[in-house]
Design a protein around this motif. Structure first.
Motif, PDB file in Angstrom:
ATOM      1  N   UNK A 494       0.832  -1.210   0.000  1.00  0.00           N
ATOM      2  CA  UNK A 494       0.000   0.000   0.000  1.00  0.00           C
ATOM      3  C   UNK A 494       0.863   1.255   0.000  1.00  0.00           C
ATOM      4  N   UNK A 495       0.296   2.330  -0.548  1.00  0.00           N
ATOM      5  CA  UNK A 495       0.902   3.662  -0.579  1.00  0.00           C
ATOM      6  C   UNK A 495       2.136   3.729  -1.487  1.00  0.00           C
ATOM      7  N   UNK A 496       2.368   2.691  -2.306  1.00  0.00           N
ATOM      8  CA  UNK A 496       3.482   2.694  -3.247  1.00  0.00           C
ATOM      9  C   UNK A 496       2.933   2.720  -4.668  1.00  0.00           C
ATOM     10  N   UNK A 497       3.559   3.488  -5.576  1.00  0.00           N
ATOM     11  CA  UNK A 497       3.050   3.588  -6.947  1.00  0.00           C
ATOM     12  C   UNK A 497       3.529   2.420  -7.811  1.00  0.00           C
ATOM     13  N   UNK A 498       2.642   1.986  -8.693  1.00  0.00           N
ATOM     14  CA  UNK A 498       2.955   0.915  -9.633  1.00  0.00           C
ATOM     15  C   UNK A 498       2.575   1.374 -11.040  1.00  0.00           C
ATOM     16  N   UNK A 499       3.417   1.005 -12.000  1.00  0.00           N
ATOM     17  CA  UNK A 499       3.130   1.279 -13.403  1.00  0.00           C
ATOM     18  C   UNK A 499       2.605   0.023 -14.078  1.00  0.00           C
ATOM     19  N   UNK A 500       1.437   0.139 -14.697  1.00  0.00           N
ATOM     20  CA  UNK A 500       0.784  -1.007 -15.339  1.00  0.00           C
ATOM     21  C   UNK A 500       0.593  -0.663 -16.812  1.00  0.00           C
ATOM     22  N   UNK A 501       1.115  -1.538 -17.699  1.00  0.00           N
ATOM     23  CA  UNK A 501       1.049  -1.309 -19.143  1.00  0.00           C
ATOM     24  C   UNK A 501       0.378  -2.495 -19.823  1.00  0.00           C
ATOM     25  N   UNK A 502      -0.325  -2.188 -20.915  1.00  0.00           N
ATOM     26  CA  UNK A 502      -0.963  -3.226 -21.735  1.00  0.00           C
ATOM     27  C   UNK A 502      -0.414  -3.077 -23.149  1.00  0.00           C
ATOM     28  N   UNK A 503       0.220  -4.152 -23.662  1.00  0.00           N
ATOM     29  CA  UNK A 503       0.807  -4.181 -25.003  1.00  0.00           C
ATOM     30  C   UNK A 503      -0.049  -5.066 -25.906  1.00  0.00           C
ATOM     31  N   UNK A 504      -0.361  -4.619 -27.116  1.00  0.00           N
ATOM     32  CA  UNK A 504      -0.978  -5.531 -28.096  1.00  0.00           C
ATOM     33  C   UNK A 504       0.108  -6.254 -28.891  1.00  0.00           C
ATOM     34  N   UNK A 505      -0.049  -7.554 -29.075  1.00  0.00           N
ATOM     35  CA  UNK A 505       0.909  -8.328 -29.870  1.00  0.00           C
ATOM     36  C   UNK A 505       0.238  -8.793 -31.155  1.00  0.00           C
ATOM     37  N   UNK A 506       0.945  -8.591 -32.261  1.00  0.00           N
ATOM     38  CA  UNK A 506       0.458  -8.965 -33.577  1.00  0.00           C
ATOM     39  C   UNK A 506       1.294 -10.125 -34.122  1.00  0.00           C
ATOM     40  N   UNK A 507       0.882 -10.625 -35.249  1.00  0.00           N
ATOM     41  CA  UNK A 507       1.620 -11.721 -35.869  1.00  0.00           C
ATOM     42  C   UNK A 507       3.007 -11.292 -36.316  1.00  0.00           C
ATOM     43  N   UNK A 508       3.144 -10.011 -36.636  1.00  0.00           N
ATOM     44  CA  UNK A 508       4.414  -9.537 -37.171  1.00  0.00           C
ATOM     45  C   UNK A 508       5.069  -8.477 -36.299  1.00  0.00           C
ATOM     46  N   UNK A 509       4.628  -8.290 -35.083  1.00  0.00           N
ATOM     47  CA  UNK A 509       5.285  -7.283 -34.259  1.00  0.00           C
ATOM     48  C   UNK A 509       4.501  -6.944 -33.010  1.00  0.00           C
ATOM     49  N   UNK A 510       5.024  -5.952 -32.294  1.00  0.00           N
ATOM     50  CA  UNK A 510       4.468  -5.507 -31.023  1.00  0.00           C
ATOM     51  C   UNK A 510       4.025  -4.059 -31.152  1.00  0.00           C
ATOM     52  N   UNK A 511       2.788  -3.784 -30.752  1.00  0.00           N
ATOM     53  CA  UNK A 511       2.278  -2.426 -30.811  1.00  0.00           C
ATOM     54  C   UNK A 511       2.694  -1.617 -29.597  1.00  0.00           C
ATOM     55  N   UNK A 512       2.562  -0.290 -29.665  1.00  0.00           N
ATOM     56  CA  UNK A 512       2.924   0.560 -28.522  1.00  0.00           C
ATOM     57  C   UNK A 512       1.952   0.344 -27.366  1.00  0.00           C
ATOM     58  N   UNK A 513       2.438   0.506 -26.136  1.00  0.00           N
ATOM     59  CA  UNK A 513       1.584   0.222 -24.973  1.00  0.00           C
ATOM     60  C   UNK A 513       0.773   1.439 -24.555  1.00  0.00           C
ATOM     61  N   UNK A 514      -0.214   1.167 -23.717  1.00  0.00           N
ATOM     62  CA  UNK A 514      -0.915   2.202 -22.959  1.00  0.00           C
ATOM     63  C   UNK A 514      -0.613   1.937 -21.488  1.00  0.00           C
ATOM     64  N   UNK A 515      -0.133   2.968 -20.782  1.00  0.00           N
ATOM     65  CA  UNK A 515       0.345   2.805 -19.411  1.00  0.00           C
ATOM     66  C   UNK A 515      -0.464   3.666 -18.467  1.00  0.00           C
ATOM     67  N   UNK A 516      -0.710   3.138 -17.274  1.00  0.00           N
ATOM     68  CA  UNK A 516      -1.407   3.867 -16.228  1.00  0.00           C
ATOM     69  C   UNK A 516      -0.720   3.569 -14.900  1.00  0.00           C
ATOM     70  N   UNK A 517      -0.695   4.555 -14.014  1.00  0.00           N
ATOM     71  CA  UNK A 517      -0.144   4.359 -12.676  1.00  0.00           C
ATOM     72  C   UNK A 517      -1.275   4.066 -11.696  1.00  0.00           C
ATOM     73  N   UNK A 518      -0.969   3.312 -10.643  1.00  0.00           N
ATOM     74  CA  UNK A 518      -2.014   2.900  -9.709  1.00  0.00           C
ATOM     75  C   UNK A 518      -1.422   2.740  -8.315  1.00  0.00           C
ATOM     76  N   UNK A 519      -2.287   2.948  -7.305  1.00  0.00           N
ATOM     77  CA  UNK A 519      -1.959   2.697  -5.910  1.00  0.00           C
ATOM     78  C   UNK A 519      -2.953   1.686  -5.358  1.00  0.00           C
ATOM     79  N   UNK A 520      -2.448   0.729  -4.547  1.00  0.00           N
ATOM     80  CA  UNK A 520      -3.335  -0.234  -3.913  1.00  0.00           C
ATOM     81  C   UNK A 520      -4.186   0.459  -2.854  1.00  0.00           C
ATOM     82  N   UNK A 521      -3.556   1.282  -2.040  1.00  0.00           N
ATOM     83  CA  UNK A 521      -4.257   2.150  -1.092  1.00  0.00           C
ATOM     84  C   UNK A 521      -3.520   3.472  -1.040  1.00  0.00           C
TER      85      UNK A 521
END
Length: 837
Positions: A494-521
């Protein structure tokens, strides 16, 4: 209740004072007879009051008997007066746990007597009777029970009864009030013989008995926790461990009895014990060895055991843990991998970060696992890129490499190679939005929206702590392309920041991610930045502050608020969002001192900073006003001066500001006065300059013939000719020439200076000024050309002063005669020429 008690005391005192016998016996003045002084709560109560005839309170008078319950008067409809000495009453529902019933006269102002009535419930049958034999010192048989679900409101007595059938011995144990457990000493029960135990509960309304327990105290025994002496590997048996255990020394007498035993195991890298535990029946402590099989190969396990009397009785506490390792084999299964690729523009290589974790089917089958990353070699061999005990590796590869291989190695062998293809990053974006919110105390719920894209294979959800930059803290999960949410679980703080990213993967490569920061409490920040005064105006102050360090924020900064007030004044607030770390405190009183502090807020709380004092210096403010006023006045004067100069008619001033240099090709000597060359304004004004007498003349000796070289004297001579003429004030007929440069051949020098002679009234005609440069660079002859002379209306428009005007005189006609009297200096030149001759 207090009122009823006092009324009862009064009634007793009256009875004591008014009742007396001849032999000193005290008899009450009246008596109340009730059906029972203790009744069931809510049941009816019947009472009769009888007043003695010789009662001093009623002698010689007829009285009306009334009833009171506590401090409340009972309606007369419930009473039946048989005479003025006897009265009966029925209370249909006694709903008080305790009250005093009074018999009184004279509107209950005089109490005759009273009686206390209590109400409650009979006891319930004691529930959940249980007994347990304890062989720890001192040994005892401990029993406990539950009194029931409701309160009796009456004192209830509990007694524990035991009956030892073989010995025909009975024991009864009385318990203090509100105590529902008892320990039977060791000398009052025997082992290997049944004992009957039950509990009785009794009060004024009844008695209840619990159901009996009949058992052998040994069957109810809870043994001390056993201990594991050793955990050994079974030779040549894969996936098996052998445990050796023993009972405590105080219970060594049980060595030859049959017991039940349970074993639970936990892998060293797991958080949970095996469920359900492994049950082993009919074991004897004298042969305390057991075998556990069907375990993972090469895995370290923690083992615990507990025992109880054969198939019955309570379990002992779990023993302390003991660890052991099964036999190792080569790793099996594949590894899940996640690769991040970026291009090094300097060397044109690929910078790769490779992460992996065991798949559900992967088995390490050993300790001290090492991971190896290989790349293909044109010679057919694979080249090792890295070998590590971590679950990540960073390296560089040529852009021509299309795949690498990953394997796990232990002391026995290596796992099958996992092929990982290298895909270049793609610019196409599939993820539109990502959110992450706390799911519980250990996990986040990550959700995202994505557009339908061809070639999409899956998503990779990556998370890491923002305060720990080491790549070993990066975690990932591969998600199906049809999924749009995931619950990620880990050792989140709790009270510590975390970076969470979601990457799309394609047959021929990796797309750019979307990132968001989050706190548990979240909670209030740990620190508040110091307020700094940045700018100061007349009555405004701009304050700013530094950004709070990430490790001290404890959540998302929601707002900054600056509270400030002057003495005995109202509090004012200025707010700023998390990005704009500045506010302006407006309309301050320059004569007052202000107090201010900052409050920083997150979505989990707020924290106030220390108070500072702000005072505007009135002297500085006045200095600012004076300075601004002076600058304004100075600018205004400068503008007025410029405007006055531009539009002024004063020729001398304009001449100094903008002197006009005459153009020899478009002027005459008449305009070459000292006024015209120094102080005149441009010729858009039609008025003639004021004439001034000529007083300086330089006479030049010209050779009769010029050689070819001398003909270019204007181009060849570079000496100074500033002294060609000397001032002659007086007669213009001085036939001398004084100059330092005898080779200079100017036309003539005519200068103006003030003389004592009066200025003539007639207009003057001026000669041409001297010049050491040719009038035109293209002139080849020394003879000057004919120039236009602008004179007064009385003179011809065209006159040839220094040369012929052939172009202006028509053929067959003579030019106009020159009036030499109008040119006195030319006459002087002619005289000088004749004298020389």
């Amino acid at each position: 209740m207090m009122t009823s008690t006092w009324m009862l005391v009064i009634a007793v005192l009256i009875d004591s004072a008014n009742g007396a016998g001849s032999q000193g016996d005290i008899q009450p003045c009246a008596r109340i007879h009730t059906s029972s002084s203790v009744v069931t709560l809510g049941s009816p109560v019947t009472a009769t009051c009888v007043i003695r005839e010789d009662c001093p309170l009623v002698i010689g008078q007829a009285v009306h008997i009334e009833w009171c319950l506590g401090s409340e008067l009972i309606p007369s409809s419930l009473a039946a007066n048989e005479s003025n000495r006897v009265s009966s009453i029925v209370v249909p529902s006694f709903n008080r746990t305790e009250a005093v019933l009074f018999c009184c006269i004279q509107n209950c102002s005089q109490v005759v007597t009273g009686v206390e009535i209590r109400a409650g419930y009979p006891p319930e049958k004691p529930q959940n009777l249980s007994c347990q034999t304890n062989f720890s010192s001192p040994s005892s048989l401990n029993c406990e029970w539950e009194p029931g679900q409701w309160e009796t409101h009456l004192p209830t007595k509990y007694t524990l009864h035991t009956e030892i059938r073989d010995l025909n011995e009975n024991y009864t144990y009385e318990l203090p009030p509100e105590v529902h457990h008892y320990s039977i000493p060791r000398n009052e029960f025997v082992l290997y013989s049944d004992i009957k135990i039950y509990v009785k509960a009794e009060n004024d309304l009844g008695m209840a008995t619990s159901g009996p327990l009949v058992f052998d105290p040994l069957q109810a025994a809870k043994f001390d926790q056993p201990s594991i002496e050793k955990v050994d590997v079974e030779p040549e048996r894969l996936g098996c461990l052998k445990l050796k255990w023993k009972m405590s020394q105080q219970q060594s007498w049980i060595l030859h009895n049959q017991l039940s035993l349970e074993v639970r195991l936990k892998a060293a890298d797991s958080d949970q014990m095996s469920d359900p535990p492994i049950l082993v029946s009919q074991v004897r402590p004298s042969k305390a060895v057991m075998e556990c099989c069907r375990l993972l190969h090469g895995a370290r396990y923690l083992a615990q055991i507990r025992v109880r009397y054969y198939m019955e009785g309570p379990w002992s506490e779990w023993s302390s843990s003991k660890s052991g390792v099964t036999l190792e084999t080569a790793p099996t299964g594949r590894l899940d991998s996640w690769m991040k690729v970026s291009r090094n523009h300097t060397s044109k290589n690929l910078y790769i970060q490779l992460f992996w974790k065991p798949s559900k089917r992967f088995r390490a089958n050993g300790q001290n696992l090492t991971y190896v990353v290989l790349k293909p070699n044109p010679r057919g061999k694979r080249e090792r890129m890295c070998s590590t005990n971590e679950k990540w590796c960073a390296f560089q590869l040529s852009g021509r490499v299309r795949k690498v291989y990953l394997s796990a190695v232990n002391s026995v062998g290596e796992s099958p190679l996992t092929e990982i293809r290298i895909y270049q990053p793609k610019a196409h974006t599939a993820i539109m939005d990502v959110t992450a919110v706390p799911y519980d105390d250990r996990s986040f719920l990550v959700q995202w929206t994505a557009e339908v894209t061809l070639g999409l294979t899956d998503y990779v959800v990556e998370w890491k702590p923002l305060l720990k930059l080491d790549l070993s803290h990066v975690r990932f999960e591969i998600v199906n392309k049809n999924q749009s949410s995931l619950i990620i679980t880990g050792s989140f703080e709790p009270y510590k920041p975390y970076g969470i990213s979601v990457y799309p993967r394609f047959k021929d490569g990796m797309g750019p991610p979307q990132t968001v920061n989050a706190y548990l409490r979240q909670k209030a920040p740990s620190a508040v930045p110091k307020i700094q005064i940045k700018k100061t105006w007349w009555s405004d102050i701009e304050v700013s502050w530094d950004e709070i360090p990430l490790q001290q924020r404890n959540g998302f900064i929601k707002s900054y608020q600056v509270f400030y007030w002057e003495e005995n004044g109202s509090v004012k607030v200025e707010s700023a969002d998390a990005k704009d770390r500045r506010v302006i405190l407006k309309h301050l009183n320059t004569a007052s001192t202000y107090e201010a502090f900052m409050m920083v807020s997150t979505f989990g709380g707020s924290l106030n900073g220390s108070t500072i004092y702000v005072k505007m210096n009135s002297f500085d403010a006045m200095t600012v006003v004076i300075t601004v006023t002076a600058i304004g006045v100075g600018l205004a004067l400068l503008i007025i001066s410029i405007i006055w100069t531009c539009f002024s008619k004063h020729k001398k001033l304009n001449g100094y500001m903008w002197p006009v240099v005459p153009d020899p090709a478009n002027s005459s000597i008449k305009r070459w006065s000292s006024e015209s060359t120094q102080f005149t304004h441009p010729s858009w004004d039609n008025e003639e300059p004021n004439p001034i007498c000529l007083s300086h003349l330089s006479f030049l000796d010209l050779p009769t013939k010029l050689s070819k070289e001398e003909d270019d004297i204007w181009l060849n001579s570079s000496e100074d000719t500033s002294d060609l003429g000397e001032s002659i004030c007086g007669s213009p007929f001085t036939p001398t020439y004084s100059g330092s440069n005898s080779e200079s051949v100017p036309y003539a020098t005519v200068l103006l200076s003030s003389c004592n002679d009066p200025i003539p009234d007639e207009p003057h005609v001026y000669l041409r000024s001297e010049s050491t440069q040719p009038l035109l660079e293209t002139e080849e002859s020394f003879t000057p050309k004919c120039y236009q002379n602008v004179v007064n209306d009385m003179m011809p428009k065209e006159q040839c002063f220094f040369g012929s005007c052939d172009d202006d005189i028509p053929e067959g006609e003579e030019g106009p005669a020159i009036v030499w009297d109008d040119f006195p200096f030319l006459c002087a030149l002619a005289m000088n020429e004749s004298e020389n001759n």
